[in-house]
Design a protein around this motif. Structure first.
Motif, PDB file in Angstrom:
ATOM      1  N   ASP A  67       0.860  -1.182   0.000  1.00  0.00           N
ATOM      2  CA  ASP A  67       0.000   0.000   0.000  1.00  0.00           C
ATOM      3  C   ASP A  67       0.899   1.236   0.000  1.00  0.00           C
ATOM      4  OD1 ASP A  67      -2.766   1.323   0.699  1.00  0.00           O
ATOM      5  OD2 ASP A  67      -1.286   2.189   2.077  1.00  0.00           O
ATOM      6  N   PRO A  68       0.682   2.195  -0.894  1.00  0.00           N
ATOM      7  CA  PRO A  68       1.604   3.339  -0.970  1.00  0.00           C
ATOM      8  C   PRO A  68       1.698   4.149   0.322  1.00  0.00           C
ATOM      9  CG  PRO A  68      -0.290   3.652  -2.436  1.00  0.00           C
ATOM     10  CD  PRO A  68      -0.325   2.237  -1.967  1.00  0.00           C
ATOM     11  N   ARG A  69       0.615   4.297   1.054  1.00  0.00           N
ATOM     12  CA  ARG A  69       0.671   5.054   2.311  1.00  0.00           C
ATOM     13  C   ARG A  69       1.528   4.333   3.344  1.00  0.00           C
ATOM     14  NH1 ARG A  69      -4.322   5.848   0.232  1.00  0.00           N
ATOM     15  NH2 ARG A  69      -5.032   8.019   0.045  1.00  0.00           N
ATOM     16  N   ARG A  70       1.342   3.042   3.457  1.00  0.00           N
ATOM     17  CA  ARG A  70       2.131   2.267   4.410  1.00  0.00           C
ATOM     18  C   ARG A  70       3.591   2.201   3.985  1.00  0.00           C
ATOM     19  NH1 ARG A  70      -0.857  -3.316   5.335  1.00  0.00           N
ATOM     20  NH2 ARG A  70       0.959  -3.616   6.704  1.00  0.00           N
ATOM     21  N   LEU A  71       3.834   2.167   2.683  1.00  0.00           N
ATOM     22  CA  LEU A  71       5.215   2.140   2.201  1.00  0.00           C
ATOM     23  C   LEU A  71       5.937   3.425   2.592  1.00  0.00           C
ATOM     24  CD1 LEU A  71       6.263   0.859  -1.325  1.00  0.00           C
ATOM     25  CD2 LEU A  71       7.545   2.597  -0.098  1.00  0.00           C
ATOM     26  N   LEU A  72       5.269   4.560   2.450  1.00  0.00           N
ATOM     27  CA  LEU A  72       5.883   5.836   2.826  1.00  0.00           C
ATOM     28  C   LEU A  72       6.172   5.915   4.314  1.00  0.00           C
ATOM     29  CD1 LEU A  72       4.091   8.601   0.724  1.00  0.00           C
ATOM     30  CD2 LEU A  72       6.519   8.008   0.695  1.00  0.00           C
ATOM     31  N   ARG A  97      10.240   5.311  -2.344  1.00  0.00           N
ATOM     32  CA  ARG A  97       9.487   6.401  -1.730  1.00  0.00           C
ATOM     33  C   ARG A  97       8.879   7.323  -2.801  1.00  0.00           C
ATOM     34  NH1 ARG A  97       9.775   7.603   3.424  1.00  0.00           N
ATOM     35  NH2 ARG A  97       9.694   9.841   2.996  1.00  0.00           N
ATOM     36  N   GLU A  98       9.617   7.557  -3.857  1.00  0.00           N
ATOM     37  CA  GLU A  98       9.096   8.385  -4.954  1.00  0.00           C
ATOM     38  C   GLU A  98       7.893   7.711  -5.615  1.00  0.00           C
ATOM     39  OE1 GLU A  98      10.511  10.288  -9.249  1.00  0.00           O
ATOM     40  OE2 GLU A  98      11.991   9.337  -7.946  1.00  0.00           O
ATOM     41  N   ILE A  99       7.972   6.410  -5.796  1.00  0.00           N
ATOM     42  CA  ILE A  99       6.862   5.666  -6.398  1.00  0.00           C
ATOM     43  C   ILE A  99       5.600   5.820  -5.551  1.00  0.00           C
ATOM     44  CG2 ILE A  99       6.006   3.317  -6.833  1.00  0.00           C
ATOM     45  CD1 ILE A  99       9.001   2.647  -7.559  1.00  0.00           C
ATOM     46  N   ALA A 100       5.738   5.616  -4.248  1.00  0.00           N
ATOM     47  CA  ALA A 100       4.581   5.708  -3.355  1.00  0.00           C
ATOM     48  C   ALA A 100       4.017   7.118  -3.343  1.00  0.00           C
ATOM     49  CB  ALA A 100       4.980   5.277  -1.955  1.00  0.00           C
ATOM     50  N   ALA A 101       4.905   8.123  -3.266  1.00  0.00           N
ATOM     51  CA  ALA A 101       4.447   9.507  -3.218  1.00  0.00           C
ATOM     52  C   ALA A 101       3.748   9.899  -4.519  1.00  0.00           C
ATOM     53  CB  ALA A 101       5.632  10.441  -2.947  1.00  0.00           C
ATOM     54  N   LEU A 102       4.322   9.516  -5.643  1.00  0.00           N
ATOM     55  CA  LEU A 102       3.730   9.859  -6.934  1.00  0.00           C
ATOM     56  C   LEU A 102       2.376   9.181  -7.104  1.00  0.00           C
ATOM     57  CD1 LEU A 102       4.170  11.340  -9.631  1.00  0.00           C
ATOM     58  CD2 LEU A 102       5.351   9.296 -10.467  1.00  0.00           C
ATOM     59  N   ALA A 103       2.292   7.919  -6.702  1.00  0.00           N
ATOM     60  CA  ALA A 103       1.016   7.210  -6.814  1.00  0.00           C
ATOM     61  C   ALA A 103      -0.076   7.904  -6.006  1.00  0.00           C
ATOM     62  CB  ALA A 103       1.176   5.766  -6.342  1.00  0.00           C
ATOM     63  N   LEU A 104       0.284   8.402  -4.817  1.00  0.00           N
ATOM     64  CA  LEU A 104      -0.700   9.061  -3.959  1.00  0.00           C
ATOM     65  C   LEU A 104      -1.034  10.471  -4.435  1.00  0.00           C
ATOM     66  CD1 LEU A 104       0.643   7.960  -0.464  1.00  0.00           C
ATOM     67  CD2 LEU A 104      -1.555   7.304  -1.473  1.00  0.00           C
ATOM     68  N   GLU A 105       0.005  11.248  -4.722  1.00  0.00           N
ATOM     69  CA  GLU A 105      -0.198  12.670  -5.002  1.00  0.00           C
ATOM     70  C   GLU A 105      -0.766  12.939  -6.389  1.00  0.00           C
ATOM     71  OE1 GLU A 105       3.645  14.329  -4.295  1.00  0.00           O
ATOM     72  OE2 GLU A 105       3.653  13.691  -2.183  1.00  0.00           O
ATOM     73  N   PHE A 107      -2.076  10.341  -8.562  1.00  0.00           N
ATOM     74  CA  PHE A 107      -3.071   9.389  -9.056  1.00  0.00           C
ATOM     75  C   PHE A 107      -3.997   8.874  -7.960  1.00  0.00           C
ATOM     76  CE2 PHE A 107       0.788   8.989 -11.716  1.00  0.00           C
ATOM     77  CZ  PHE A 107       0.262   9.487 -12.907  1.00  0.00           C
ATOM     78  N   GLY A 108      -3.988   9.520  -6.807  1.00  0.00           N
ATOM     79  CA  GLY A 108      -4.894   9.131  -5.737  1.00  0.00           C
ATOM     80  C   GLY A 108      -4.695   7.719  -5.246  1.00  0.00           C
ATOM     81  N   GLY A 109      -3.489   7.185  -5.470  1.00  0.00           N
ATOM     82  CA  GLY A 109      -3.185   5.829  -5.027  1.00  0.00           C
ATOM     83  C   GLY A 109      -3.810   4.748  -5.879  1.00  0.00           C
ATOM     84  N   ASP A 110      -4.414   5.127  -7.021  1.00  0.00           N
ATOM     85  CA  ASP A 110      -5.140   4.162  -7.849  1.00  0.00           C
ATOM     86  C   ASP A 110      -4.560   4.129  -9.258  1.00  0.00           C
ATOM     87  OD1 ASP A 110      -6.919   2.446  -9.037  1.00  0.00           O
ATOM     88  OD2 ASP A 110      -8.563   3.907  -9.144  1.00  0.00           O
TER      89      ASP A 110
END
Length: 235
Positions: A67-72, A97-105, A107-110
């Motif tokens: 999960d990107p939030r948990r990864l960060l 960390r960049e992957i998780a942040a980019l996915a969240l910021e 693409f809304g994590g989706d």
């Protein structure tokens, strides 16, 4: 009057090669269809072999559920220990960390919504992630069942070129397109077929058709291989 059964289509040369690889190696495992997970897999352990990459991936998955939030939220030191299965773990940590942040910021994590875009737009979005170029974006879309093209990575590309599909050009991108275009008419535009071809070509490149000292004497398709035929002439 009895009708004749339809004549079976003769497999193309490349279909026959892929079938022989499957007989030799066995059926490939199910692909990683989730785009975010696929990107993490590519970055979790730089230049690690498959076993060490799989170990790093398993530990990260167990710690975060991918999960990107948990990864960060994972401390850099813990990520460093995981990424240490490959080389340059400091860079791998920042990429994760960049992957998780980019996915969240962005693409809304989706990322499922990303791969549902038209293929050109989806590939453009995926290329924003670390280590994902056009071939990697095409692989992600193929594995997600969204783009029926023979995506290749370096091992599979080497096998295709040695078999005589396409030409080795000055740039990797040009060699990739050359081999992909040459192979396309010989495989159906079916994601399941193309995924299996990708996996089996890659495995053959990793295990036998290596960059240096390829084990041609063990190759199940040596009789079909241009590289092998030329090497025998030279010897």
């Amino acid at each position: 009057m009895a009708t004749k059964p339809p004549r079976k289509k003769t497999p193309s040369r490349l279909e026959a090669v892929v079938a022989e690889f499957e007989d030799f190696y066995g059926a490939p495992p199910p692909p990683i269809s989730d785009p975010f997970v696929n990107i993490v897999w590519e970055n979790v352990a730089y230049l690690a072999d498959d076993a060490r990459r799989a170990e790093a991936f398993r530990i990260l998955r167990d710690a975060t559920g991918l999960d990107p939030r948990r990864l960060l939220a994972v401390p850099r030191s813990a990520l460093h220990a995981i990424a240490g299965r490959g080389i340059l773990p400091e860079q791998a940590v920042e990429k994760l960390r960049e992957i998780a942040a980019l996915a969240l910021e962005e693409f809304g994590g989706d990322l499922e919504a990303v791969v549902a875009l038209p293929s050109a737009d989806a590939a453009r979005a995926l290329r924003r992630f670390p280590s994902i170029g056009q071939p990697g974006a095409e692989k992600i879309l193929l594995f997600a069942g969204r783009l029926a093209v023979l995506a290749l990575e370096s091992n599979g590309l080497r096998v295709l070129l040695r078999l005589g599909y396409g030409r080795e050009e000055k740039s990797y991108a040009a060699s990739y397109r050359s081999a992909q275009s040459a192979a396309a008419p010989e495989l159906p535009a079916d994601c399941r077929v193309l995924i299996a071809a990708h996996q089996l070509l890659r495995r053959h490149g990793v295990e036998l058709c290596r960059r240096s000292q390829p084990q041609c004497e063990r190759c199940p398709v040596a009789r079909r291989c241009d590289y092998f035929k030329k090497s025998r002439v030279k010897s």
